[in-house]
Design a protein around this motif. Structure first.
Motif, PDB file in Angstrom:
ATOM      1  N   TYR A   8      34.809   0.258  42.076  1.00 58.98           N
ATOM      2  CA  TYR A   8      35.566   1.196  41.096  1.00 58.98           C
ATOM      3  C   TYR A   8      36.300   2.266  41.892  1.00 58.98           C
ATOM      4  CZ  TYR A   8      36.189   4.276  37.036  1.00 58.98           C
ATOM      5  OH  TYR A   8      36.957   4.886  36.344  1.00 58.98           O
ATOM      6  N   VAL A   9      37.433   2.369  41.367  1.00 58.00           N
ATOM      7  CA  VAL A   9      38.417   3.387  42.477  1.00 58.00           C
ATOM      8  C   VAL A   9      38.625   4.962  41.659  1.00 58.00           C
ATOM      9  CG1 VAL A   9      40.648   3.732  43.476  1.00 58.00           C
ATOM     10  CG2 VAL A   9      39.761   1.570  43.323  1.00 58.00           C
ATOM     11  N   ILE A  10      38.070   5.709  42.263  1.00 56.73           N
ATOM     12  CA  ILE A  10      38.251   7.257  41.539  1.00 56.73           C
ATOM     13  C   ILE A  10      39.155   7.766  42.621  1.00 56.73           C
ATOM     14  CG2 ILE A  10      37.076   9.446  41.475  1.00 56.73           C
ATOM     15  CD1 ILE A  10      34.344   7.467  41.040  1.00 56.73           C
ATOM     16  N   TYR A  11      40.234   8.494  41.877  1.00 58.62           N
ATOM     17  CA  TYR A  11      41.285   9.265  42.590  1.00 58.62           C
ATOM     18  C   TYR A  11      41.910  10.225  41.722  1.00 58.62           C
ATOM     19  CZ  TYR A  11      44.319   6.851  39.283  1.00 58.62           C
ATOM     20  OH  TYR A  11      44.814   6.423  38.172  1.00 58.62           O
ATOM     21  N   PRO A  12      42.243  11.357  42.254  1.00 59.36           N
ATOM     22  CA  PRO A  12      42.772  12.652  41.745  1.00 59.36           C
ATOM     23  C   PRO A  12      44.014  12.097  40.809  1.00 59.36           C
ATOM     24  CG  PRO A  12      43.376  12.699  43.922  1.00 59.36           C
ATOM     25  CD  PRO A  12      42.466  11.598  43.645  1.00 59.36           C
ATOM     26  N   ARG A  13      44.071  12.233  39.429  1.00 55.15           N
ATOM     27  CA  ARG A  13      45.147  11.867  38.609  1.00 55.15           C
ATOM     28  C   ARG A  13      46.113  13.126  38.450  1.00 55.15           C
ATOM     29  NH1 ARG A  13      40.881   8.791  37.401  1.00 55.15           N
ATOM     30  NH2 ARG A  13      39.804   9.819  35.828  1.00 55.15           N
ATOM     31  N   SER A  14      47.264  12.786  38.857  1.00 55.95           N
ATOM     32  CA  SER A  14      48.362  13.752  38.965  1.00 55.95           C
ATOM     33  C   SER A  14      48.704  14.150  37.472  1.00 55.95           C
ATOM     34  CB  SER A  14      49.424  13.287  39.608  1.00 55.95           C
ATOM     35  OG  SER A  14      50.588  14.320  39.536  1.00 55.95           O
ATOM     36  N   HIS A  15      49.041  15.383  37.128  1.00 50.63           N
ATOM     37  CA  HIS A  15      49.314  15.869  35.674  1.00 50.63           C
ATOM     38  C   HIS A  15      50.759  16.104  35.628  1.00 50.63           C
ATOM     39  CE1 HIS A  15      45.254  15.676  34.403  1.00 50.63           C
ATOM     40  NE2 HIS A  15      44.767  16.508  35.289  1.00 50.63           N
ATOM     41  N   THR A  16      51.365  15.784  36.862  1.00 46.90           N
ATOM     42  CA  THR A  16      52.957  16.079  36.792  1.00 46.90           C
ATOM     43  C   THR A  16      53.507  14.736  36.574  1.00 46.90           C
ATOM     44  OG1 THR A  16      52.803  15.616  39.238  1.00 46.90           O
ATOM     45  CG2 THR A  16      52.646  17.931  38.429  1.00 46.90           C
TER      46      THR A  16
END
Length: 162
Positions: A8-16
């Motif tokens: 399962y891949v966890i990455y910071p999701r960009s809100h831009t």
């Protein structure tokens, strides 16, 4: 073992609105290398969780059905005051229930880890990170680069017929 996904891949999701390199890495490079070339099955938020699903329970189920957690460490993640829900659940599973191995990919030089949440610092101290270096970006699609060999070393064995 009842698991569906290798990771399962966890990455910071960009809100831009502009897609970041990390999102390109997660949606294009990782699936190309780990799924297409190495035979793994990844679960990626935004790709494998469907519209209309209860996001929280879908994330929990997918994490429980994954053999590994891959967490991408970036400055966005270190400066984040409130970690994403999937990160909370994943770290709980990894540290408290101790049933999921974590692979930490340091996507950019973080420097000191003091801004990271304590659970991530604990995992880094215990096992370290795999660093994405600029020279990897010259040939990111080469599954034989040192980076991808290190990632595969920490992944479960595949039953891929080569």
């Amino acid at each position: 073992d009842g698991k569906i996904y290798d990771a399962y891949v966890i990455y910071p999701r960009s809100h831009t609105s502009e897609a970041s390199f990390v999102e390109y890495f997660v949606y294009e490079i990782m699936p190309d290398i780990l799924e297409n070339k190495c035979g793994y099955k990844l679960c990626i938020y935004g790709r494998d969780i469907y519209p209309g699903e209860d996001t929280a329970s879908a994330i929990e189920k997918r994490i429980q059905k994954s053999r590994r957690l891959i967490i991408l460490l970036t400055h966005q993640l270190t400066n984040c005051k409130e970690p994403a829900y999937d990160q909370h659940i994943a770290l709980y599973n990894a540290l408290i229930q101790n049933d999921t191995k974590v692979i930490l990919l340091e996507m950019e030089a973080i420097g000191t880890y003091e801004k990271l949440q304590e659970s991530l610092r604990f995992i880094i101290k215990r096992q370290g990170t795999i660093k994405w270096k600029e020279q990897h970006s010259v040939h990111p699609q080469s599954s034989n680069s040192r980076f991808w060999k290190q990632v595969r070393y920490h992944m479960p064995l595949t039953l891929k017929s080569s």
